[in-house]
Write a protein that holds these residues in place. Structure first.
Motif, PDB file in Angstrom:
ATOM      1  N   ASN A 358      -3.058  -5.382   7.633  1.00  0.00           N
ATOM      2  CA  ASN A 358      -3.419  -6.517   6.752  1.00  0.00           C
ATOM      3  C   ASN A 358      -4.795  -6.479   7.431  1.00  0.00           C
ATOM      4  OD1 ASN A 358      -1.319  -7.281   5.247  1.00  0.00           O
ATOM      5  ND2 ASN A 358      -0.734  -8.518   7.069  1.00  0.00           N
ATOM      6  N   GLN A 359      -5.320  -5.543   9.098  1.00  0.00           N
ATOM      7  CA  GLN A 359      -6.405  -5.866   9.568  1.00  0.00           C
ATOM      8  C   GLN A 359      -7.455  -4.755   8.966  1.00  0.00           C
ATOM      9  OE1 GLN A 359      -6.880  -3.985  13.402  1.00  0.00           O
ATOM     10  NE2 GLN A 359      -8.855  -4.933  14.089  1.00  0.00           N
ATOM     11  N   ARG A 360      -6.962  -3.732   8.477  1.00  0.00           N
ATOM     12  CA  ARG A 360      -7.616  -2.539   8.240  1.00  0.00           C
ATOM     13  C   ARG A 360      -7.791  -3.237   5.828  1.00  0.00           C
ATOM     14  NH1 ARG A 360      -5.333  -0.898  12.373  1.00  0.00           N
ATOM     15  NH2 ARG A 360      -6.228   0.983  12.953  1.00  0.00           N
ATOM     16  N   ILE A 361      -6.786  -3.796   5.795  1.00  0.00           N
ATOM     17  CA  ILE A 361      -7.530  -4.120   4.528  1.00  0.00           C
ATOM     18  C   ILE A 361      -8.608  -5.054   3.971  1.00  0.00           C
ATOM     19  CG2 ILE A 361      -5.782  -5.396   2.231  1.00  0.00           C
ATOM     20  CD1 ILE A 361      -3.676  -4.644   2.980  1.00  0.00           C
ATOM     21  N   GLN A 362      -8.139  -5.876   4.906  1.00  0.00           N
ATOM     22  CA  GLN A 362      -9.633  -7.396   5.074  1.00  0.00           C
ATOM     23  C   GLN A 362     -11.180  -6.227   5.505  1.00  0.00           C
ATOM     24  OE1 GLN A 362      -8.998  -9.988   4.115  1.00  0.00           O
ATOM     25  NE2 GLN A 362      -7.057 -10.418   4.041  1.00  0.00           N
ATOM     26  N   LYS A 363     -10.892  -5.066   6.298  1.00  0.00           N
ATOM     27  CA  LYS A 363     -12.259  -4.649   7.481  1.00  0.00           C
ATOM     28  C   LYS A 363     -12.417  -3.785   6.268  1.00  0.00           C
ATOM     29  CE  LYS A 363     -12.742  -6.760  10.797  1.00  0.00           C
ATOM     30  NZ  LYS A 363     -13.807  -7.547  11.455  1.00  0.00           N
ATOM     31  N   SER A 364     -11.620  -2.595   5.395  1.00  0.00           N
ATOM     32  CA  SER A 364     -11.988  -2.232   4.467  1.00  0.00           C
ATOM     33  C   SER A 364     -11.665  -2.563   3.308  1.00  0.00           C
ATOM     34  CB  SER A 364     -10.894  -1.370   4.244  1.00  0.00           C
ATOM     35  OG  SER A 364      -9.840  -1.736   3.679  1.00  0.00           O
ATOM     36  N   MET A 365     -12.268  -3.766   2.586  1.00  0.00           N
ATOM     37  CA  MET A 365     -12.385  -4.651   1.239  1.00  0.00           C
ATOM     38  C   MET A 365     -11.479  -3.473   0.530  1.00  0.00           C
ATOM     39  SD  MET A 365     -16.154  -5.940   1.868  1.00  0.00           S
ATOM     40  CE  MET A 365     -16.473  -7.471   2.614  1.00  0.00           C
ATOM     41  N   ALA A 366     -10.075  -3.588   0.489  1.00  0.00           N
ATOM     42  CA  ALA A 366      -9.456  -2.493  -0.536  1.00  0.00           C
ATOM     43  C   ALA A 366      -8.566  -3.293  -1.749  1.00  0.00           C
ATOM     44  CB  ALA A 366      -8.138  -2.100   0.044  1.00  0.00           C
ATOM     45  N   THR A 367      -9.254  -4.820  -1.850  1.00  0.00           N
ATOM     46  CA  THR A 367      -9.023  -5.745  -2.381  1.00  0.00           C
ATOM     47  C   THR A 367      -9.923  -5.920  -3.536  1.00  0.00           C
ATOM     48  OG1 THR A 367      -9.065  -8.164  -1.374  1.00  0.00           O
ATOM     49  CG2 THR A 367      -7.121  -6.658  -1.631  1.00  0.00           C
ATOM     50  N   ILE A 368     -11.208  -5.405  -3.170  1.00  0.00           N
ATOM     51  CA  ILE A 368     -12.387  -6.078  -3.784  1.00  0.00           C
ATOM     52  C   ILE A 368     -11.447  -5.542  -5.460  1.00  0.00           C
ATOM     53  CG2 ILE A 368     -13.780  -3.909  -3.861  1.00  0.00           C
ATOM     54  CD1 ILE A 368     -16.070  -5.527  -2.914  1.00  0.00           C
ATOM     55  N   THR A 369     -11.269  -4.770  -5.720  1.00  0.00           N
ATOM     56  CA  THR A 369     -11.354  -4.280  -7.391  1.00  0.00           C
ATOM     57  C   THR A 369     -10.781  -5.491  -8.436  1.00  0.00           C
ATOM     58  OG1 THR A 369     -10.976  -1.815  -6.971  1.00  0.00           O
ATOM     59  CG2 THR A 369     -10.401  -2.642  -8.980  1.00  0.00           C
ATOM     60  N   GLU A 370      -9.642  -5.732  -7.521  1.00  0.00           N
ATOM     61  CA  GLU A 370      -9.278  -7.450  -8.436  1.00  0.00           C
ATOM     62  C   GLU A 370     -10.605  -8.966  -8.064  1.00  0.00           C
ATOM     63  OE1 GLU A 370      -7.367 -10.046  -9.959  1.00  0.00           O
ATOM     64  OE2 GLU A 370      -6.697  -7.933 -10.280  1.00  0.00           O
ATOM     65  N   LEU A 371     -11.253  -8.106  -7.505  1.00  0.00           N
ATOM     66  CA  LEU A 371     -12.397  -9.457  -6.793  1.00  0.00           C
ATOM     67  C   LEU A 371     -12.985  -9.178  -8.254  1.00  0.00           C
ATOM     68  CD1 LEU A 371     -14.795 -11.972  -6.151  1.00  0.00           C
ATOM     69  CD2 LEU A 371     -15.329 -10.273  -4.594  1.00  0.00           C
ATOM     70  N   ALA A 372     -13.907  -8.050  -8.549  1.00  0.00           N
ATOM     71  CA  ALA A 372     -14.514  -7.605  -9.234  1.00  0.00           C
ATOM     72  C   ALA A 372     -13.719  -8.076 -11.433  1.00  0.00           C
ATOM     73  CB  ALA A 372     -14.657  -6.198 -10.135  1.00  0.00           C
ATOM     74  N   ASP A 373     -12.209  -7.050 -11.432  1.00  0.00           N
ATOM     75  CA  ASP A 373     -11.268  -8.290 -12.257  1.00  0.00           C
ATOM     76  C   ASP A 373     -11.598  -9.162 -12.775  1.00  0.00           C
ATOM     77  OD1 ASP A 373     -11.002  -5.588 -12.796  1.00  0.00           O
ATOM     78  OD2 ASP A 373      -8.637  -6.024 -12.129  1.00  0.00           O
ATOM     79  N   THR A 374     -11.293 -10.968 -11.568  1.00  0.00           N
ATOM     80  CA  THR A 374     -11.915 -11.942 -11.895  1.00  0.00           C
ATOM     81  C   THR A 374     -13.120 -12.723 -12.157  1.00  0.00           C
ATOM     82  OG1 THR A 374      -9.779 -12.289  -9.610  1.00  0.00           O
ATOM     83  CG2 THR A 374     -10.924 -14.070 -10.248  1.00  0.00           C
ATOM     84  N   ILE A 375     -13.642 -12.251 -11.400  1.00  0.00           N
ATOM     85  CA  ILE A 375     -14.977 -12.370 -11.785  1.00  0.00           C
ATOM     86  C   ILE A 375     -15.289 -12.244 -13.900  1.00  0.00           C
ATOM     87  CG2 ILE A 375     -17.685 -11.667 -11.672  1.00  0.00           C
ATOM     88  CD1 ILE A 375     -17.136 -11.057  -9.230  1.00  0.00           C
ATOM     89  N   ALA A 447      -7.797 -14.144  -4.624  1.00  0.00           N
ATOM     90  CA  ALA A 447      -8.075 -13.445  -5.397  1.00  0.00           C
ATOM     91  C   ALA A 447      -8.566 -12.156  -4.708  1.00  0.00           C
ATOM     92  CB  ALA A 447      -9.633 -13.667  -6.200  1.00  0.00           C
ATOM     93  N   THR A 448      -9.417 -12.353  -3.541  1.00  0.00           N
ATOM     94  CA  THR A 448      -9.384 -11.224  -2.574  1.00  0.00           C
ATOM     95  C   THR A 448      -7.524 -11.048  -1.739  1.00  0.00           C
ATOM     96  OG1 THR A 448     -10.170 -12.522  -1.274  1.00  0.00           O
ATOM     97  CG2 THR A 448     -10.965 -11.093  -2.901  1.00  0.00           C
ATOM     98  N   SER A 449      -6.414 -12.023  -1.509  1.00  0.00           N
ATOM     99  CA  SER A 449      -5.900 -11.625  -0.770  1.00  0.00           C
ATOM    100  C   SER A 449      -4.882 -10.257  -1.477  1.00  0.00           C
ATOM    101  CB  SER A 449      -5.453 -12.460  -0.920  1.00  0.00           C
ATOM    102  OG  SER A 449      -4.266 -13.155  -2.093  1.00  0.00           O
ATOM    103  N   PRO A 450      -3.820  -9.366  -0.189  1.00  0.00           N
ATOM    104  CA  PRO A 450      -3.406  -8.599  -0.617  1.00  0.00           C
ATOM    105  C   PRO A 450      -2.111  -8.978  -1.676  1.00  0.00           C
ATOM    106  CG  PRO A 450      -4.148  -8.990   1.685  1.00  0.00           C
ATOM    107  CD  PRO A 450      -4.493  -9.969   1.103  1.00  0.00           C
ATOM    108  N   GLN A 451      -1.635 -10.348  -1.131  1.00  0.00           N
ATOM    109  CA  GLN A 451      -0.667 -10.082  -2.175  1.00  0.00           C
ATOM    110  C   GLN A 451      -1.465 -10.893  -3.429  1.00  0.00           C
ATOM    111  OE1 GLN A 451      -1.490 -11.564   1.122  1.00  0.00           O
ATOM    112  NE2 GLN A 451      -0.368 -10.327   2.183  1.00  0.00           N
ATOM    113  N   ASN A 452      -2.172 -11.689  -3.814  1.00  0.00           N
ATOM    114  CA  ASN A 452      -2.800 -11.756  -4.614  1.00  0.00           C
ATOM    115  C   ASN A 452      -2.997 -10.272  -5.569  1.00  0.00           C
ATOM    116  OD1 ASN A 452      -3.707 -13.300  -7.323  1.00  0.00           O
ATOM    117  ND2 ASN A 452      -5.767 -11.717  -7.005  1.00  0.00           N
ATOM    118  N   PHE A 453      -3.807  -9.595  -4.864  1.00  0.00           N
ATOM    119  CA  PHE A 453      -3.677  -8.299  -5.435  1.00  0.00           C
ATOM    120  C   PHE A 453      -2.764  -7.326  -6.495  1.00  0.00           C
ATOM    121  CE2 PHE A 453      -4.593  -3.581  -6.243  1.00  0.00           C
ATOM    122  CZ  PHE A 453      -5.707  -3.125  -5.838  1.00  0.00           C
TER     123      PHE A 453
END
Length: 512
Positions: A358-375, A447-453
């Motif tokens: 979870n720490q590495r997910i947040q620091k690497s912003m690995a869910t950011i694709t879903e943010l773009a999709d949500t936008i 939108a940026t949570s790992p669970q939602n991704f």
């Protein structure tokens, strides 16, 4: 044996080839040779090419020879060439040379030896497939447990996107099933009987090739008699499939090595798979993974050795494909006998390190694709500008040492306006009417949570729980189909062994 070169066998030839060859014959091929002798003898009797008294004497003597195993401790002394001639000699002692010689009617060592090779290779392929099946089964069980275990997946050695362990293992299960399918295809080619081809052109005797094949558990015959002793694709096909499997499993193992590294810390290794350092008290070395990588590399290299041994050999009967090569190939199976259960157990026992992940997910912003999709969904703009917003936001956050869970709404709003020229739509009435959700701080966090991704990726083959369960069910069904095919082949062999024993006992008793 002779120290000169004018009488067979020359001492150096005996020491270099014939004596080691006898050891290989005794270790690996005595049982198939015995089965072939019985099946061929029974067929000759049924075809009335052996008189009842002769067939009864020959078959009874063969059973006694196999029981007594007089050849087991026999050293090569130059009085015979190989185990075939040693048993023929022993048979002659028991029933007389003339009667013993009738057993060889219509056959050659050529078709006999390739039949022996196929019988042994068939048995090893079945065992290997059984181990692959157990590996896939345990991968499936661990994948089921891992449907909700978040992992961070990498591309090009860098954090990429979020998934779950079950989805990751599903990819491994798919290639394992494909490797099993390739092994099954190779097994089907192996499971054809060369007997009746004789030296290369069959025989003028009225032999029943299909009957011998059935008594030895083969699904049919190798039809072309020249191909029966000249073709080696049953060897190259088998070891090519094995080599590919070793490559594929080796890549998985290497990934697991990376996942255990301190800098990644994606999986915790069970204590039973950890070795310590003799000097560094803090070390927890996942050494079994290194042994797995080594065993798979050695097995894959050994399989490649067998394939390459066939390169530029003549399209004819030749020793390059025979006992010494076969024995070297069997070492490949021995290595995999150890590797596959070890890998299955390691995966079964491994645990994901969720805090580290979870720490590495947040620091690497690995869910950011879903943010773009949500936008795209909330702001009704094209994906490319939405991607620009997300990309610029990620750069700003990373430069300030922030993770996604620390992302302020003001930074998002500012970045969105810089890219699109306007602020995000904030009209809550749009959400109430059901037209679309509205982008706000709550949605940004969700939108940026790992669970939602993971949850929104329910497309076929995705990591969403519904899609993943459907995939795992389909893998289980494919595995069941492969297992059923393996069971059918093994059942045929078992039934053939029983039928051969029954026929032989009946001929000895004069019941046919």
């Amino acid at each position: 044996m002779n120290s000169d070169y004018d009488t067979f066998p020359a001492q150096v030839y005996a020491d270099s080839v014939l004596a080691p060859d006898l050891d290989i014959y005794k270790q690996h091929f005595s049982a198939p040779l015995h089965a072939i002798n019985l099946a061929h003898g029974a067929m000759l009797a049924e075809q009335h090419l052996l008189q009842p008294a002769d067939s009864a004497a020959i078959l009874a003597a063969l059973l006694k020879i196999d029981q007594d195993r007089p050849w087991a401790d026999q050293e090569f002394d130059g009085s015979f060439e190989d185990l075939f001639f040693l048993i023929e000699r022993e048979l002659g002692r028991q029933v007389g040379e003339e009667t013993a010689g009738r057993l060889h009617t219509g056959r050659s060592r050529n078709d006999m030896e390739h039949t022996m090779f196929r019988m042994q290779l068939r048995a090893r392929l079945l065992r290997l497939l059984d181990q692959y099946g157990a590996l896939a089964d345990r991968f499936l069980a661990r994948a089921e447990q891992g449907i909700d275990e978040t992992v961070l997946l990498y591309t090009h050695g860098q954090p990429a996107q979020v998934s779950v362990l079950g989805h990751y293992l599903g990819a491994a299960i798919e290639f394992v099933l494909r490797d099993m399918t390739r092994l099954m295809a190779a097994l089907e080619d192996v499971n054809k009987c060369p007997m009746g081809a004789a030296a290369i052109t069959t025989s003028g005797f009225d032999l029943d090739r299909d009957r011998v094949a059935a008594l030895l558990g083969f699904s049919g015959i190798v039809e072309n008699s020249y191909g029966a002793i000249a073709n080696v694709d049953y060897i190259t096909g088998s070891y090519s499939a094995i080599r590919l499997g070793c490559i594929h499993l080796g890549r998985l193992v290497q990934d697991l090595v990376t996942w255990t590294g301190f800098e990644v810390s994606q999986i915790d290794v069970a204590d039973g798979f950890v070795q310590i350092s003799s000097i560094m008290p803090q070390k927890r070395n996942p050494v079994p993974l290194e042994h797995l990588r080594l065993k798979l590399s050695l097995a894959g290299g050994g399989a490649d050795q067998i394939v390459q041994t066939m390169h530029n050999t003549p399209f004819a009967d030749m020793n390059d494909s025979e006992r010494e090569t076969q024995a070297a190939g069997f070492e490949v199976f021995d290595r995999l006998d150890h590797a596959l259960p070890l890998l299955a157990s390691f995966v079964e026992a491994m645990k994901t390190n969720q805090p580290s992940i979870n720490q590495r997910i947040q620091k690497s912003m690995a869910t950011i694709t879903e943010l773009a999709d949500t936008i795209v969904r909330t702001e009704e703009i094209a994906f490319r500008p939405a991607h620009h917003v997300a990309s610029k936001l990620a750069r700003a956050a990373l430069s300030n040492g922030m993770g996604f869970d620390e992302l302020p709404w003001d930074l998002f709003e500012q970045t969105f306006e810089e890219v699109t020229g306007r602020k995000p739509v904030m009209d809550k009435s749009l959400e109430v009417t059901g037209r679309k959700p509205v982008m706000d701080k709550t949605l940004l966090t969700r939108a940026t949570s790992p669970q939602n991704f993971v949850a929104v990726r329910e497309m076929a083959g995705g990591p969403g729980p519904g899609a993943l369960r459907r995939s795992l069910d389909s893998y289980a069904n494919r595995l069941a189909g492969l297992t059923a095919g393996m069971d059918d082949i093994q059942k045929r062999i078992t039934q053939a062994d029983e039928a051969r024993a029954h026929v032989v006992s009946g001929l000895i008793a004069g019941e046919t």
